[in-house]
Design a protein around this motif. Structure first.
Motif, PDB file in Angstrom:
ATOM      1  N   SER A  36       0.806  -1.220   0.000  1.00  0.00           N
ATOM      2  CA  SER A  36       0.000   0.000   0.000  1.00  0.00           C
ATOM      3  C   SER A  36       0.842   1.276   0.000  1.00  0.00           C
ATOM      4  O   SER A  36       0.575   2.211  -0.754  1.00  0.00           O
ATOM      5  CB  SER A  36      -0.948   0.003   1.206  1.00  0.00           C
ATOM      6  OG  SER A  36      -1.865  -1.062   1.120  1.00  0.00           O
ATOM      7  N   ARG A  74      -9.386  -4.319  -4.790  1.00  0.00           N
ATOM      8  CA  ARG A  74      -8.524  -4.184  -3.617  1.00  0.00           C
ATOM      9  C   ARG A  74      -8.858  -2.877  -2.923  1.00  0.00           C
ATOM     10  O   ARG A  74      -8.980  -1.837  -3.582  1.00  0.00           O
ATOM     11  CB  ARG A  74      -7.049  -4.207  -4.017  1.00  0.00           C
ATOM     12  CG  ARG A  74      -6.106  -3.991  -2.821  1.00  0.00           C
ATOM     13  CD  ARG A  74      -4.664  -4.078  -3.244  1.00  0.00           C
ATOM     14  NE  ARG A  74      -3.755  -3.578  -2.230  1.00  0.00           N
ATOM     15  CZ  ARG A  74      -2.443  -3.435  -2.397  1.00  0.00           C
ATOM     16  NH1 ARG A  74      -1.883  -3.780  -3.532  1.00  0.00           N
ATOM     17  NH2 ARG A  74      -1.690  -2.951  -1.429  1.00  0.00           N
ATOM     18  N   TRP A  93      -5.274  -8.760  -1.895  1.00  0.00           N
ATOM     19  CA  TRP A  93      -6.286  -8.306  -0.948  1.00  0.00           C
ATOM     20  C   TRP A  93      -7.502  -9.221  -0.989  1.00  0.00           C
ATOM     21  O   TRP A  93      -8.071  -9.567   0.048  1.00  0.00           O
ATOM     22  CB  TRP A  93      -6.711  -6.878  -1.282  1.00  0.00           C
ATOM     23  CG  TRP A  93      -7.879  -6.396  -0.488  1.00  0.00           C
ATOM     24  CD1 TRP A  93      -7.863  -5.827   0.758  1.00  0.00           C
ATOM     25  CD2 TRP A  93      -9.268  -6.461  -0.862  1.00  0.00           C
ATOM     26  NE1 TRP A  93      -9.137  -5.532   1.166  1.00  0.00           N
ATOM     27  CE2 TRP A  93     -10.024  -5.910   0.204  1.00  0.00           C
ATOM     28  CE3 TRP A  93      -9.934  -6.933  -2.002  1.00  0.00           C
ATOM     29  CZ2 TRP A  93     -11.405  -5.817   0.156  1.00  0.00           C
ATOM     30  CZ3 TRP A  93     -11.316  -6.844  -2.038  1.00  0.00           C
ATOM     31  CH2 TRP A  93     -12.034  -6.293  -0.977  1.00  0.00           C
ATOM     32  N   HIS A 153      -9.457 -11.143   2.111  1.00  0.00           N
ATOM     33  CA  HIS A 153     -10.854 -10.781   2.334  1.00  0.00           C
ATOM     34  C   HIS A 153     -11.747 -12.024   2.290  1.00  0.00           C
ATOM     35  O   HIS A 153     -12.624 -12.202   3.145  1.00  0.00           O
ATOM     36  CB  HIS A 153     -11.284  -9.781   1.262  1.00  0.00           C
ATOM     37  CG  HIS A 153     -12.677  -9.262   1.436  1.00  0.00           C
ATOM     38  ND1 HIS A 153     -13.013  -8.343   2.395  1.00  0.00           N
ATOM     39  CD2 HIS A 153     -13.824  -9.545   0.763  1.00  0.00           C
ATOM     40  CE1 HIS A 153     -14.310  -8.068   2.315  1.00  0.00           C
ATOM     41  NE2 HIS A 153     -14.820  -8.796   1.331  1.00  0.00           N
TER      42      HIS A 153
END
Length: 326
Positions: free
Chosen positions: A129, A146, A187, A191
């Protein structure tokens, strides 16, 4: 025959040349009815806007960049098509770049295409990130698939749909379930795993986690032996491609789906719909994801706010899920 110009279009429609110019370069500034008349007249006269000239006048290239990590993964072609269709409605071209699953290539490719595009749509980026923020500084960008803090994005929340399928497995008697974790840097993998873990808490089930694995057919196929060794009666694969690999690997080991083990994928790509038996999975709203990403980028280019758009996935029950083997 003389070549059509904004002046000949303006004369035919009865407006100023600057209004014709705005209809193509800044369509949001021209009333829809008038814009439609101008576009129709331009088409009848055979007029094609000069994108280079428009760029000099507006400072825009009329091109949207789209970066994907693996164009061969069946998740991305329908997403690319949806983005391209939505971009075309905005009279923009799409420049497609494949980073080939390389985080370092993502940074290099963004730097390379930055001068050629008005903004970027980046699907499932692999960069951390902090680094992603640095790479995208100064260029309007939307992240798809994402969630990144302080960066606009469009994501699909599969949690309710995955948990709906998990409830269905539970009703069918499955009490030992394998979770094949996806790519460590993805991501979507964390998740989806979080959704299945949350469902399993407090249930009379045992969740066996395997992986991480890459979102590849070969990785799913290689996971088959671990699945058999785990004695899990049902399997959540990270995505449809991995699920297809699992089914192939289980078949080589003499296992039948769903008679011996139930398999669940995610995304509902074409592969999931055409394989036999059809794959139980979560359907991603590709058309809406593409449209929303282009709309979000258009808002940014117009000076609008940064926001994250969340769309729901839908549970799709097909033939790869059945009662737990006794």
């Amino acid at each position: 025959m003389q070549r059509a110009t904004i002046y000949s279009i303006a004369s035919t429609v009865g407006v100023s040349p600057s209004t014709v110019s705005r209809a193509f370069s800044r369509p949001e500034m021209v009333k829809s009815e008038l814009r439609e008349r101008i576009v129709t007249t331009a088409r009848e006269l055979g007029y094609s806007p000069n994108r280079a000239a428009r760029g000099l006048a507006t400072g825009r290239t009329g091109v949207i960049g789209m970066l994907v990590p693996d164009v061969e993964n069946p998740f991305f072609p329908p997403l690319i098509r949806a983005v391209q269709g939505a971009a075309r409605e905005k009279d923009a071209e799409l420049l497609l770049i494949d980073s080939e699953l390389s985080a370092s290539a993502e940074q290099e490719l963004v730097d390379r295409i930055r001068p050629q595009v008005d903004g970027l749509i980046i699907a499932s980026p692999r960069l951390p990130s902090k680094q992603l923020h640095e790479v995208l500084r100064g260029i309007p960008s939307v992240i798809v698939n994402r969630a990144v803090r302080n960066l606009p994005g469009v994501v699909c929340d599969n949690t309710p749909a995955l948990q709906e399928i998990a409830d269905h497995l539970h009703q069918l008697g499955h009490r030992r379930i394998a979770l094949l974790r996806g790519p460590q840097a993805a991501w979507a993998a964390s998740h989806r795993a979080k959704a299945v873990r949350a469902w399993a808490e407090g249930k009379d089930v045992e969740l066996v986690e395997l992986g991480p694995f890459e979102a590849q057919f070969a990785d799913g196929r290689a996971a088959a032996q671990q699945i058999v060794a785990s004695d899990a009666s049902a399997v959540f694969a990270f995505d449809d491609l991995m699920a297809a690999g699992v089914i192939s690997g289980l078949s080589e080991l003499g296992e039948r789906v769903p008679a011996d083990r139930s398999i669940v994928g995610c995304d509902d790509v074409l592969l999931a719909q055409t394989m036999t038996p059809g794959l139980t999975t979560v359907s991603a709203p590709f058309a809406e994801l593409g449209r929303a990403s282009v709309e979000a980028l258009t808002e940014l280019l117009a000076g609008g706010p940064s926001r994250t758009i969340t769309l729901p996935g839908t549970a799709v029950l097909r033939g790869t899920v059945g009662p737990a083997a006794s």
